[in-house]
Motif scaffolding. Structure first.
Motif, PDB file in Angstrom:
ATOM      1  N   UNK A   1       0.814  -1.309  -0.080  1.00  0.00           N
ATOM      2  CA  UNK A   1       0.105   0.162  -0.012  1.00  0.00           C
ATOM      3  C   UNK A   1       0.999   1.323   0.056  1.00  0.00           C
ATOM      4  N   UNK A   2       0.884   2.019  -1.071  1.00  0.00           N
ATOM      5  CA  UNK A   2       1.731   3.084  -1.166  1.00  0.00           C
ATOM      6  C   UNK A   2       1.158   4.301  -0.528  1.00  0.00           C
ATOM      7  N   UNK A   3       1.731   5.470  -0.524  1.00  0.00           N
ATOM      8  CA  UNK A   3       1.382   6.645   0.132  1.00  0.00           C
ATOM      9  C   UNK A   3      -0.183   7.145  -0.446  1.00  0.00           C
TER      10      UNK A   3
ATOM     11  N   UNK B   1      -6.230   7.045  -0.212  1.00  0.00           N
ATOM     12  CA  UNK B   1      -7.374   6.890  -0.737  1.00  0.00           C
ATOM     13  C   UNK B   1      -8.290   5.757   0.309  1.00  0.00           C
ATOM     14  N   UNK B   2      -7.650   5.070   0.947  1.00  0.00           N
ATOM     15  CA  UNK B   2      -8.459   4.129   1.865  1.00  0.00           C
ATOM     16  C   UNK B   2      -8.913   5.064   3.080  1.00  0.00           C
TER      17      UNK B   2
ATOM     18  N   UNK C   1     -11.520  -6.702  -0.039  1.00  0.00           N
ATOM     19  CA  UNK C   1     -10.293  -6.904  -0.962  1.00  0.00           C
ATOM     20  C   UNK C   1     -10.049  -6.047  -2.066  1.00  0.00           C
ATOM     21  N   UNK C   2      -8.987  -5.501  -2.229  1.00  0.00           N
ATOM     22  CA  UNK C   2      -8.601  -4.472  -3.235  1.00  0.00           C
ATOM     23  C   UNK C   2      -7.651  -5.059  -4.202  1.00  0.00           C
ATOM     24  N   UNK C   3      -8.256  -4.992  -5.431  1.00  0.00           N
ATOM     25  CA  UNK C   3      -7.293  -5.609  -6.391  1.00  0.00           C
ATOM     26  C   UNK C   3      -6.495  -4.883  -7.090  1.00  0.00           C
TER      27      UNK C   3
ATOM     28  N   UNK D   1      -9.737  -2.154  -7.959  1.00  0.00           N
ATOM     29  CA  UNK D   1      -8.661  -0.976  -8.024  1.00  0.00           C
ATOM     30  C   UNK D   1      -8.938  -0.036  -6.828  1.00  0.00           C
ATOM     31  N   UNK D   2      -7.858   0.850  -6.495  1.00  0.00           N
ATOM     32  CA  UNK D   2      -8.060   1.797  -5.251  1.00  0.00           C
ATOM     33  C   UNK D   2      -9.052   2.796  -5.670  1.00  0.00           C
ATOM     34  N   UNK D   3      -9.158   3.067  -6.990  1.00  0.00           N
ATOM     35  CA  UNK D   3     -10.128   4.208  -7.306  1.00  0.00           C
ATOM     36  C   UNK D   3     -11.538   3.799  -6.815  1.00  0.00           C
ATOM     37  N   UNK D   4     -11.645   2.544  -6.721  1.00  0.00           N
ATOM     38  CA  UNK D   4     -13.187   2.099  -6.510  1.00  0.00           C
ATOM     39  C   UNK D   4     -13.235   1.893  -4.916  1.00  0.00           C
ATOM     40  N   UNK D   5     -12.207   2.172  -4.035  1.00  0.00           N
ATOM     41  CA  UNK D   5     -12.102   1.899  -2.863  1.00  0.00           C
ATOM     42  C   UNK D   5     -13.377   2.838  -2.001  1.00  0.00           C
TER      43      UNK D   5
END
Length: 249
Positions: free
Chosen positions: A44-46, A51-52, A179-181, A218-222
């Protein structure tokens, strides 16, 4: 001997039982005790961490969430948030709060906004489950106890996941997954032949009555994923929805 001391002595072994009973009565009853367990491992980057956290804060600002809370038998839930990584790294960033209306939900969202952003190395889902299991019953007494575990990788630190999961389920705790893909997985992950994270969470992580998995594509869907997930988790009578749901950005 003072009257107070005589009374204490006369209670003898009954005193601890009275203390336990008093403590139990002091706990505030709520519909759900919900623990948000957020992955902050090396994968998990910055930007993804931000985003989370922003996704969780936005979820608690959604009017539908406050409406869902008000619709419960008691009209209140208790929520806390901690981040996790290695087997020995679990940090509570937002302590238990009672949520019962839009004002208290906004207070929780602001606490997330102000929480530290931190990342570590390994991924210990078993450590996260063990830590979460110890957090229940501290200040609140929920009709249901739910752990919401978010992550984008398989467990690679700490004791066997199956053992931690089994112990939590024996305590009546429901384990849900988010779960994040990762749409651009690291080459090492591909070479290792690890299972897709959504299948891994479905088969190895979630469990308990009504447990389900939300998959963020994807993280944009988090943000969309976590909002839908929490609304479903706090429902007074959780609908028998699909075992796996998917959210897109």
């Amino acid at each position: 001997m003072p009257r107070r001391l005589v009374l204490s002595a006369s209670l003898g072994l009954a005193a601890p039982a009275l203390i336990t009973s008093r403590s139990a009565r002091a706990a505030t009853e709520v519909d759900v005790e919900l623990i948000l367990a957020v992955d902050v491992s090396r994968s998990v980057d910055t930007e993804e961490m931000e985003m989370q956290m922003r996704g969780y804060a936005e979820a608690f600002r959604d009017p539908r969430l406050a409406e869902g809370i008000a619709g419960g038998p008691l009209g209140a839930i208790a929520v806390t948030l901690f981040v996790w990584s290695d087997w020995n790294i679990q940090n509570t960033l937002v302590p238990w709060m009672k949520l019962e209306d839009s004002t208290s939900c906004e207070r929780f969202a602001r606490a997330i906004d102000g929480a530290s952003r931190e990342t570590y190395l390994y991924t210990s889902i078993s450590g996260a489950i063990d830590y979460a299991s110890q957090q229940f019953g501290q200040r609140y007494d929920g009709m249901r106890r739910v752990v919401d575990i978010s992550g984008d990788g398989v467990s690679n630190s700490g004791r066997p996941l199956a053992a931690a999961r089994a112990e939590a389920l024996e305590k009546g705790i429901v384990l849900n997954g988010l779960a994040v893909l990762d749409r651009s997985p690291q080459p090492a992950v591909l070479l290792a032949g690890l299972p897709p994270v959504d299948e891994y969470y479905r088969d190895e992580v979630i469990g308990g009555p009504g447990a389900f998995l939300m998959v963020a594509e994807g993280y944009d869907a988090f943000a969309n994923a976590v909002r839908r997930k929490i609304i479903r988790e706090i429902a007074a009578v959780p609908a028998q929805g699909p075992l796996v749901e998917r959210a897109f950005g």
